[in-house]
Design a protein around this motif. Structure first.
Motif, PDB file in Angstrom:
ATOM      1  N   SER A 111       0.816  -1.231   0.000  1.00 23.47           N
ATOM      2  CA  SER A 111       0.000   0.000   0.000  1.00 23.47           C
ATOM      3  C   SER A 111       0.840   1.267   0.000  1.00 23.47           C
ATOM      4  CB  SER A 111      -0.892   0.040   1.240  1.00 23.47           C
ATOM      5  OG  SER A 111      -1.698  -1.087   1.285  1.00 23.47           O
ATOM      6  N   ALA A 112       2.119   1.143   0.283  1.00 28.80           N
ATOM      7  CA  ALA A 112       2.968   2.342   0.386  1.00 28.80           C
ATOM      8  C   ALA A 112       3.379   2.843  -0.992  1.00 28.80           C
ATOM      9  CB  ALA A 112       4.215   2.014   1.196  1.00 28.80           C
ATOM     10  N   HIS A 113       3.630   4.152  -1.074  1.00 29.78           N
ATOM     11  CA  HIS A 113       4.223   4.687  -2.301  1.00 29.78           C
ATOM     12  C   HIS A 113       5.682   4.247  -2.328  1.00 29.78           C
ATOM     13  CE1 HIS A 113       5.481   8.487  -4.787  1.00 29.78           C
ATOM     14  NE2 HIS A 113       5.554   7.374  -5.487  1.00 29.78           N
ATOM     15  N   HIS A 114       6.046   3.463  -3.349  1.00 26.87           N
ATOM     16  CA  HIS A 114       7.427   3.010  -3.509  1.00 26.87           C
ATOM     17  C   HIS A 114       8.134   3.895  -4.523  1.00 26.87           C
ATOM     18  CE1 HIS A 114       6.163  -0.532  -1.341  1.00 26.87           C
ATOM     19  NE2 HIS A 114       7.383  -1.018  -1.378  1.00 26.87           N
ATOM     20  N   ILE A 115       9.300   4.393  -4.146  1.00 26.12           N
ATOM     21  CA  ILE A 115      10.109   5.171  -5.078  1.00 26.12           C
ATOM     22  C   ILE A 115      11.365   4.349  -5.341  1.00 26.12           C
ATOM     23  CG2 ILE A 115      11.344   7.347  -5.480  1.00 26.12           C
ATOM     24  CD1 ILE A 115       8.631   7.288  -2.905  1.00 26.12           C
ATOM     25  N   LEU A 116      11.488   3.851  -6.563  1.00 23.53           N
ATOM     26  CA  LEU A 116      12.587   2.953  -6.928  1.00 23.53           C
ATOM     27  C   LEU A 116      13.592   3.757  -7.751  1.00 23.53           C
ATOM     28  CD1 LEU A 116      10.403  -0.109  -8.076  1.00 23.53           C
ATOM     29  CD2 LEU A 116      11.146   0.488  -5.757  1.00 23.53           C
ATOM     30  N   VAL A 117      14.763   3.992  -7.169  1.00 23.79           N
ATOM     31  CA  VAL A 117      15.737   4.894  -7.780  1.00 23.79           C
ATOM     32  C   VAL A 117      16.944   4.094  -8.267  1.00 23.79           C
ATOM     33  CG1 VAL A 117      17.065   7.017  -7.434  1.00 23.79           C
ATOM     34  CG2 VAL A 117      15.044   6.567  -6.017  1.00 23.79           C
ATOM     35  N   ALA A 118      17.359   4.337  -9.513  1.00 22.21           N
ATOM     36  CA  ALA A 118      18.511   3.612 -10.067  1.00 22.21           C
ATOM     37  C   ALA A 118      19.396   4.546 -10.860  1.00 22.21           C
ATOM     38  CB  ALA A 118      18.030   2.492 -10.992  1.00 22.21           C
ATOM     39  N   GLU A 200      12.557  16.336  -4.597  1.00 22.25           N
ATOM     40  CA  GLU A 200      11.784  17.519  -4.214  1.00 22.25           C
ATOM     41  C   GLU A 200      10.441  17.592  -4.932  1.00 22.25           C
ATOM     42  OE1 GLU A 200      13.397  21.664  -4.172  1.00 22.25           O
ATOM     43  OE2 GLU A 200      15.013  20.567  -3.170  1.00 22.25           O
ATOM     44  N   MET A 201      10.454  17.300  -6.237  1.00 22.48           N
ATOM     45  CA  MET A 201       9.209  17.460  -7.007  1.00 22.48           C
ATOM     46  C   MET A 201       8.182  16.370  -6.687  1.00 22.48           C
ATOM     47  SD  MET A 201       9.422  16.161 -10.920  1.00 22.48           S
ATOM     48  CE  MET A 201       9.356  14.413 -11.284  1.00 22.48           C
ATOM     49  N   LEU A 202       8.630  15.300  -6.021  1.00 20.49           N
ATOM     50  CA  LEU A 202       7.718  14.175  -5.780  1.00 20.49           C
ATOM     51  C   LEU A 202       6.847  14.352  -4.535  1.00 20.49           C
ATOM     52  CD1 LEU A 202      10.026  11.139  -6.681  1.00 20.49           C
ATOM     53  CD2 LEU A 202       8.100  12.029  -7.992  1.00 20.49           C
ATOM     54  N   HIS A 203       7.089  15.392  -3.757  1.00 21.01           N
ATOM     55  CA  HIS A 203       6.317  15.633  -2.526  1.00 21.01           C
ATOM     56  C   HIS A 203       6.252  14.362  -1.678  1.00 21.01           C
ATOM     57  CE1 HIS A 203       5.281  19.428  -4.311  1.00 21.01           C
ATOM     58  NE2 HIS A 203       4.756  18.812  -5.353  1.00 21.01           N
ATOM     59  N   LEU A 204       7.405  13.862  -1.317  1.00 15.31           N
ATOM     60  CA  LEU A 204       7.483  12.589  -0.593  1.00 15.31           C
ATOM     61  C   LEU A 204       6.973  12.724   0.838  1.00 15.31           C
ATOM     62  CD1 LEU A 204      11.035  11.491  -1.795  1.00 15.31           C
ATOM     63  CD2 LEU A 204       8.813  10.883  -2.754  1.00 15.31           C
ATOM     64  N   ASN A 205       6.466  11.611   1.359  1.00 14.92           N
ATOM     65  CA  ASN A 205       6.041  11.570   2.758  1.00 14.92           C
ATOM     66  C   ASN A 205       6.998  10.646   3.522  1.00 14.92           C
ATOM     67  OD1 ASN A 205       4.894  11.029   5.235  1.00 14.92           O
ATOM     68  ND2 ASN A 205       2.799  11.085   4.444  1.00 14.92           N
ATOM     69  N   PRO A 206       7.889  11.215   4.348  1.00 17.36           N
ATOM     70  CA  PRO A 206       8.898  10.396   5.038  1.00 17.36           C
ATOM     71  C   PRO A 206       8.303   9.376   6.002  1.00 17.36           C
ATOM     72  CG  PRO A 206       9.208  12.752   5.492  1.00 17.36           C
ATOM     73  CD  PRO A 206       7.946  12.625   4.706  1.00 17.36           C
ATOM     74  N   ASN A 207       7.053   9.575   6.392  1.00 16.50           N
ATOM     75  CA  ASN A 207       6.443   8.644   7.351  1.00 16.50           C
ATOM     76  C   ASN A 207       5.872   7.400   6.686  1.00 16.50           C
ATOM     77  OD1 ASN A 207       6.913  10.377   9.568  1.00 16.50           O
ATOM     78  ND2 ASN A 207       5.212  11.645   8.844  1.00 16.50           N
ATOM     79  N   THR A 208       5.510   7.521   5.408  1.00 14.38           N
ATOM     80  CA  THR A 208       4.817   6.388   4.778  1.00 14.38           C
ATOM     81  C   THR A 208       5.506   5.863   3.515  1.00 14.38           C
ATOM     82  OG1 THR A 208       3.452   7.974   3.580  1.00 14.38           O
ATOM     83  CG2 THR A 208       2.537   7.070   5.625  1.00 14.38           C
ATOM     84  N   ASP A 209       6.311   6.684   2.851  1.00 14.05           N
ATOM     85  CA  ASP A 209       6.907   6.250   1.579  1.00 14.05           C
ATOM     86  C   ASP A 209       8.103   5.322   1.818  1.00 14.05           C
ATOM     87  OD1 ASP A 209       5.048   7.879   0.472  1.00 14.05           O
ATOM     88  OD2 ASP A 209       6.437   9.462  -0.129  1.00 14.05           O
ATOM     89  N   VAL A 210       8.331   4.441   0.846  1.00 14.25           N
ATOM     90  CA  VAL A 210       9.453   3.500   0.931  1.00 14.25           C
ATOM     91  C   VAL A 210      10.364   3.741  -0.274  1.00 14.25           C
ATOM     92  CG1 VAL A 210      10.123   1.077   0.975  1.00 14.25           C
ATOM     93  CG2 VAL A 210       8.000   1.787   2.074  1.00 14.25           C
ATOM     94  N   ILE A 211      11.666   3.876   0.007  1.00 12.54           N
ATOM     95  CA  ILE A 211      12.617   4.212  -1.055  1.00 12.54           C
ATOM     96  C   ILE A 211      13.582   3.052  -1.289  1.00 12.54           C
ATOM     97  CG2 ILE A 211      14.314   5.916  -1.831  1.00 12.54           C
ATOM     98  CD1 ILE A 211      12.014   7.515  -0.956  1.00 12.54           C
ATOM     99  N   TYR A 212      13.814   2.729  -2.554  1.00 15.02           N
ATOM    100  CA  TYR A 212      14.848   1.762  -2.921  1.00 15.02           C
ATOM    101  C   TYR A 212      15.899   2.512  -3.742  1.00 15.02           C
ATOM    102  CZ  TYR A 212      12.028  -2.317  -1.546  1.00 15.02           C
ATOM    103  OH  TYR A 212      11.313  -3.252  -0.835  1.00 15.02           O
TER     104      TYR A 212
END
Ligand SMILES: Cc1cc2nc3c(=O)[nH]c(=O)nc-3n(C[C@H](O)[C@H](O)[C@H](O)COP(=O)(O)OP(=O)(O)OC[C@H]3O[C@@H](n4cnc5c(N)ncnc54)[C@H](O)[C@@H]3O)c2cc1C
Length: 249
Positions: A111-118, A200-212
């Motif tokens: 359910s979390a917003h996943h941001i997959l960075v490569a 910055e442009m993604l308006h991330l939520n540090p409490n709920t988003d998951v970053i790879y």
């Protein structure tokens, strides 16, 4: 012989971009190689001193295709594995171990917003994750995935048609490419600069988003720095640095 050690045979090789080589292997014993999307295998490459040099490569194919192992390899100047892998001929066999690695998706976080960075070939694990991501998006109305790929030039983009097809098919799947050296941008998914400038442009939520984060160690360190300043806890950030292991066995 190590646990999980097996031989693989090269069945296909092609240049995916002007510099990145795609290799496809099967196990020499024709058994399947079960793996989770995001995992890697480690080649045990013969050195002239008789010892084995270990080099790891992420699996880029889907776990749903366990009879094949696909890898994408960026050349490193005077690199030991680079020389062997770029010269490898069809039918050649290599020893390897694995699969292993913890850069894998967790169903309980769907359910979390996943941001997959490569950066560059660091896209391989995310390519392998595409069928899982499709299942998440189809079965969970809160699932959302954003893929960010950083390369130097347009010609360096990898698997771009596949990621764009996902973005077209799924509203909650986004794909952005960051081009650090390209002078002109011709497509709406293309941006200038380093991939971590997208945060910055993604308006991330540090409490709920998951970053790879996967690929170039400098990108990973810079991203960690920015994300922690934005309030991210390290447990919501998963990392795989593409570096060479110095240990020989
Ligand atoms: C878990 C994991 C997964 C990986 N997956 C992939 C993958 O899917 N695709 C892929 O291409 N690589 C991947 N790598 C990196 C790969 O394992 C090798 O490190 C890389 O191919 C270089 O190996 P080499 O033997 O050719 O170079 P080396 O002989 O190790 O290096 C030669 C010289 O170049 C420097 N160097 C090493 N790597 C780099 C680099 N990336 N950029 C600049 N200089 C460098 C070294 O310090 C050394 O001075 C992964 C690494 C890890 C740990």
């Amino acid at each position: 012989m190590e646990q999980n050690q097996f031989n693989v045979k090269l069945i296909d090789r092609q240049m995916l971009t002007p510099s990145v080589l795609q290799l496809r292997f099967v196990r020499s014993d024709n058994l399947p190689c079960k793996f989770k999307a995001g995992q890697f295998i480690t080649f045990l490459l013969p050195h002239e001193n008789g010892r084995k040099i270990r080099r790891s490569y992420s699996l880029a194919n889907f776990p749903e295709q366990p009879y094949e192992l696909e890898m994408i390899i960026a050349p490193v100047y005077e690199g030991f594995a680079t020389k062997i892998l770029f010269d490898l001929q069809l039918g050649a066999e290599l020893q390897c171990t694995g699969p292993q690695g913890r850069l894998i998706l967790r169903d309980e976080e769907a359910s979390a917003h996943h941001i997959l960075v490569a950066t560059g070939t660091g896209l391989a694990p995310y390519r392998s994750m595409l069928p899982t991501i499709a299942r998440w998006l189809e079965n969970n109305q809160h699932a959302k995935v954003t893929v960010l790929l950083g390369v130097r030039y347009v010609v360096d983009l990898l698997y771009v048609e596949e990621f764009l097809a996902y973005a077209k098919k799924y509203d909650r799947f986004n794909f952005y490419a960051y081009l650090s050296r390209e002078k002109t941008l011709s497509q709406s998914y293309q941006y200038s600069g380093y991939v971590q400038s997208a945060f910055e442009m993604l308006h991330l939520n540090p409490n709920t988003d998951v970053i790879y984060l996967c690929g170039n160690p400098h990108m990973i360190d810079a991203s960690m720095d920015t994300l922690q300043k934005m309030g991210f806890n390290t447990q919501n950030i998963r990392r795989e640095k593409y570096t060479s292991v110095r240990v020989v066995s």
